[in-house]
Scaffold this active site. Structure first.
Site, PDB file in Angstrom:
ATOM      1  N   THR B   9     -19.778 -43.892 -22.992  1.00 29.78           N
ATOM      2  CA  THR B   9     -18.714 -43.859 -23.987  1.00 29.78           C
ATOM      3  C   THR B   9     -18.293 -42.405 -24.135  1.00 29.78           C
ATOM      4  O   THR B   9     -18.559 -41.788 -25.141  1.00 29.78           O
ATOM      5  CB  THR B   9     -19.207 -44.413 -25.340  1.00 29.78           C
ATOM      6  OG1 THR B   9     -20.447 -43.805 -25.660  1.00 29.78           O
ATOM      7  CG2 THR B   9     -19.364 -45.898 -25.287  1.00 29.78           C
ATOM      8  N   GLY B  10     -17.671 -41.843 -23.076  1.00 27.25           N
ATOM      9  CA  GLY B  10     -17.080 -40.506 -23.203  1.00 27.25           C
ATOM     10  C   GLY B  10     -16.084 -40.667 -24.303  1.00 27.25           C
ATOM     11  O   GLY B  10     -15.189 -41.486 -24.218  1.00 27.25           O
ATOM     12  N   THR B  11     -16.214 -39.919 -25.341  1.00 26.08           N
ATOM     13  CA  THR B  11     -15.706 -40.431 -26.611  1.00 26.08           C
ATOM     14  C   THR B  11     -15.169 -39.345 -27.495  1.00 26.08           C
ATOM     15  O   THR B  11     -15.433 -38.169 -27.280  1.00 26.08           O
ATOM     16  CB  THR B  11     -16.914 -41.026 -27.370  1.00 26.08           C
ATOM     17  OG1 THR B  11     -17.461 -42.038 -26.597  1.00 26.08           O
ATOM     18  CG2 THR B  11     -16.548 -41.533 -28.728  1.00 26.08           C
ATOM     19  N   THR B  12     -14.477 -39.794 -28.548  1.00 23.32           N
ATOM     20  CA  THR B  12     -14.372 -38.948 -29.719  1.00 23.32           C
ATOM     21  C   THR B  12     -14.756 -39.800 -30.915  1.00 23.32           C
ATOM     22  O   THR B  12     -14.227 -40.898 -31.097  1.00 23.32           O
ATOM     23  CB  THR B  12     -12.936 -38.444 -29.923  1.00 23.32           C
ATOM     24  OG1 THR B  12     -12.375 -38.132 -28.671  1.00 23.32           O
ATOM     25  CG2 THR B  12     -12.920 -37.245 -30.815  1.00 23.32           C
ATOM     26  N   GLY B 141     -14.593 -35.666 -26.506  1.00 23.42           N
ATOM     27  CA  GLY B 141     -13.298 -35.262 -27.047  1.00 23.42           C
ATOM     28  C   GLY B 141     -13.396 -34.324 -28.223  1.00 23.42           C
ATOM     29  O   GLY B 141     -12.437 -33.641 -28.577  1.00 23.42           O
TER      30      GLY B 141
END
Lengths: 264, 205
Positions: B9-12, B141
Site C-alpha cells: 500500500t504505497g500510500t498516503t 506520499g
C-alpha cells in the site's frame, strides 16, 4: 534455477565474505529482505539490523556539584526530521538520568525495561535505589549480551548521576563498549563537541566548571552541532543531576547566529 | 517485473485530532510494482468500534497485524466491559511491529475516540516506535506534503477544518506520488460514531 542466476554459496549455512553472518542457531542463514517475510519465522523478537527512527548526539559534562546531559528533541527517519518533539533524556530515579542516541524504538524498549526495574525496586521498599554506576554496569552487560547474540539494541547511551556525594558520567554503546570520563558525547558530538568540552576541562585542571559555565558550554556545543550536524534540530532538553535530585528542562530553542552569511 | 514485487500500500495516510474525536484519511491505491492492483482500496481499517488504523507499507503485513490486533482488542474490551482505550490499541500495534521489526514493512497510524481521553492519534512507524501526535501522516506520499502540513496546521481546529486539512493534504500527495491515488477515503470518529465519506474525481480539492 534460471539461466544466469548467481551460483549457490560456497558452503551452505556459513559465513560469506563481506556479509553479516547470522549463525544458524538463530534460524536463518540469510535474513529475508524487509517486506517479503518468507521462510520460517525464527528471527529473535525485536531483532534490529538497521536503525529506523534515530536520535543524534547526546552530550554529557561533569561540573562541580553534579552532572549535566543535553540532547535535541528530534527523531530522524533517515534524512527526514520526522518527529520533532521526542524526549531522548530519561529520568531513571532521583539520582540518575540516561540519554540515548540511535534507534528510538529500541530506546523506548529500554525505557520500559528501566521503568519496570525502578518500580520493582521501589516495591522492595528497603530504601535502596539503583546507583548510576550500577545502572551503567547493568546496561553494559545487557548491551554486550545482545550484541553477542547478533540482536543489538541499536543505541549509544550516556548515564549521568550523583550518588553518595560522587558524580558519575558513563558511556555504553550497542557493542557493549563502556567507559567513564568527565565529558562525553555520542554520535557527531564525539567529533565536534568532545574537543570543545575537553578544552574547557583542561583549561583549568584544578577545578570542574561551575553549573552556569557547564550549561553555557553545553549550549555552545549544541549550537555547533546544529550548525554542522545535518540530522540535528534546534530544540533541545537539558537534564541536571545534583545532590538535590534531577531537573529536566526543555524543550528549549537554540538561537543560531548566521552573521557570517553576510560576510561571505 | 510486477509479478515479483510484493503487494504494497504505497500510500498516503493522515490522521488529525480535534476536540471530540479524530479525522482520518487515506488514498485508495494498492500497487504491485508499477501496476495498480486495486484502485479502490480501503486503507482505513477498523480494529474496534471507535478505533481505526491507517495502513501503509506491505498490504499483507499490515492486514495481518491489524487482524491480530482487532482480535486482541475485542477480547480485551469484553474483559474490561468498556470500550478499549486508543492507547491500548496503539500499544498492541507497537508490540507486534517492534517484535517483528526485521520481518515487517508496516507504518501504521492508530486513531480513534475513547471516553477517557477523547480523540487521539498515535503513530507506529517502521521500527516499532510509539508516539502520540496532534496530527500524523505516513506512507510514501507523505514526503511530498510535509511542507504543506507544517505551514497549514493549526492546533485547535474544528472537525470540518480537520476534514478540509486532511483532504487537501491527501489530494496534493496523490497528485505527486505515483504510489498514491484513486479516491480519498475520509472518516470522522467521535463519541456518536464513525462517519465515512469518499471524495472522488471532481470532488477532490
Amino acid at each position: 534455477m534460471e539461466v544466469g542466476a548467481a551460483p549457490p554459496p560456497f558452503w551452505a549455512g556459513g559465513p560469506a565474505p563481506g556479509q553479516t553472518y547470522i549463525p544458524r542457531a538463530l534460524g536463518h542463514t540469510d535474513i529475508a529482505p524487509r517486506g517479503t517475510g518468507t521462510g520460517p519465522a525464527a528471527l529473535p523478537a525485536g531483532l534490529t539490523l538497521s536503525p529506523m527512527v534515530t536520535g543524534t548526539s547526546v552530550l554529557g559534562l561533569k561540573f562541580s556539584g553534579g552532572v549535566m546531559l543535553a540532547a535535541d528533541t528530534v527523531g530522524s527517519f533517515g534524512s527526514l526530521a520526522r518527529f520533532r518533539g521526542i524526549s531522548r533524556l530519561l529520568k531513571v530515579n532521583d539520582s540518575t538520568v540516561l540519554g540515548a542516541s540511535g534507534d528510538l524504538a529500541d530506546f523506548q524498549h529500554l525505557r520500559q525495561l528501566l521503568e519496570q526495574m525502578v518500580i520493582d525496586e521501589e516495591l522492595l521498599g528497603d530504601g535502596h535505589s539503583y546507583s548510576p554506576r550500577a545502572l551503567h554496569s547493568w546496561l553494559t552487560r545487557v548491551l554486550y549480551n545482545r550484541r553477542s547474540k547478533i540482536n543489538p539494541l541499536w543505541n549509544t547511551v550516556l548515564i549521568a548521576g550523583v550518588y553518595g556525594g560522587e558524580s558519575f558520567l558513563g558511556y555504553v554503546d550497542m557493542l557493549g563498549v563502556a567507559y567513564e570520563a568527565p565529558s562525553l558525547a555520542t554520535g557527531f558530538g564525539a567529533y565536534l563537541a568532545q574537543p570543545l568540552l575537553r578544552a574547557e576541562l583542561e583549561r583549568d585542571r584544578d577545578r570542574l566548571p561551575t553549573r552556569e559555565e557547564a550549561r553555557e558550554l553545553l549550549e555552545r556545543c549544541l549550537k555547533v552541532l546544529y550548525y554542522r550536524d545535518a540530522r540535528s534540530f534546534n530544540r533541545y532538553e537539558v537534564a541536571t543531576v545534583t545532590e538535590k535530585g534531577v531537573e529536566l528542562e526543555g524543550p528549549l530553542t537554540l538561537e543560531a547566529n548566521w552573521d557570517i552569511a553576510h560576510v561571505v | 517485473e510486477w509479478t515479483a514485487e510484493p503487494v504494497s500500500t504505497g500510500t498516503t495516510i493522515m490522521a488529525v485530532e480535534f476536540d471530540g474525536g479524530v479525522v482520518i484519511g487515506a488514498d485508495s491505491r494498492t500497487t504491485t510494482g508499477a501496476y495498480i492492483a486495486n484502485r479502490v482500496t480501503d486503507k482505513l481499517t477498523p480494529v474496534h468500534d471507535r478505533i481505526f488504523c491507517c495502513r501503509s507499507g506491505s498490504a499483507a503485513d499490515t492486514q495481518a497485524v491489524a487482524d491480530a490486533v482487532a482480535y486482541q482488542l475485542a477480547f480485551h474490551s469484553v474483559e474490561l466491559e468498556e470500550p478499549p482505550r486508543v492507547r491500548t490499541a496503539a500499544r498492541l500495534f507497537q508490540q507486534s511491529c517492534y517484535r517483528y521489526r526485521e520481518e515487517l514493512s508496516a507504518g501504521i497510524i492508530v486513531a480513534g475516540w475513547d471516553p477517557r481521553r477523547g480523540g487521539q492519534v498515535y503513530v507506529v512507524p517502521m521500527g516499532g516506535l510509539l508516539l502520540r501526535q496532534p496530527f500524523a501522516v505516513g506512507g510514501s506520499g507523505s514526503s511530498y506534503i510535509y511542507g504543506f502540513l507544517d505551514a497549514t496546521f493549526q492546533p485547535g481546529m474544528s472537525r470540518s477544518q480537520c476534514q478540509e486539512f486532511v483532504a487537501r493534504g491527501l489530494a496534493l500527495a496523490m497528485v505527486r506520488d505515483g504510489s498514491s491515488g484513486g479516491v480519498i477515503r475520509l472518516a470522522a470518529i467521535t463519541e456518536e460514531g464513525v462517519e465515512r465519506t469518499v471524495l472522488a474525481g471532481s470532488d477532490l480539492p
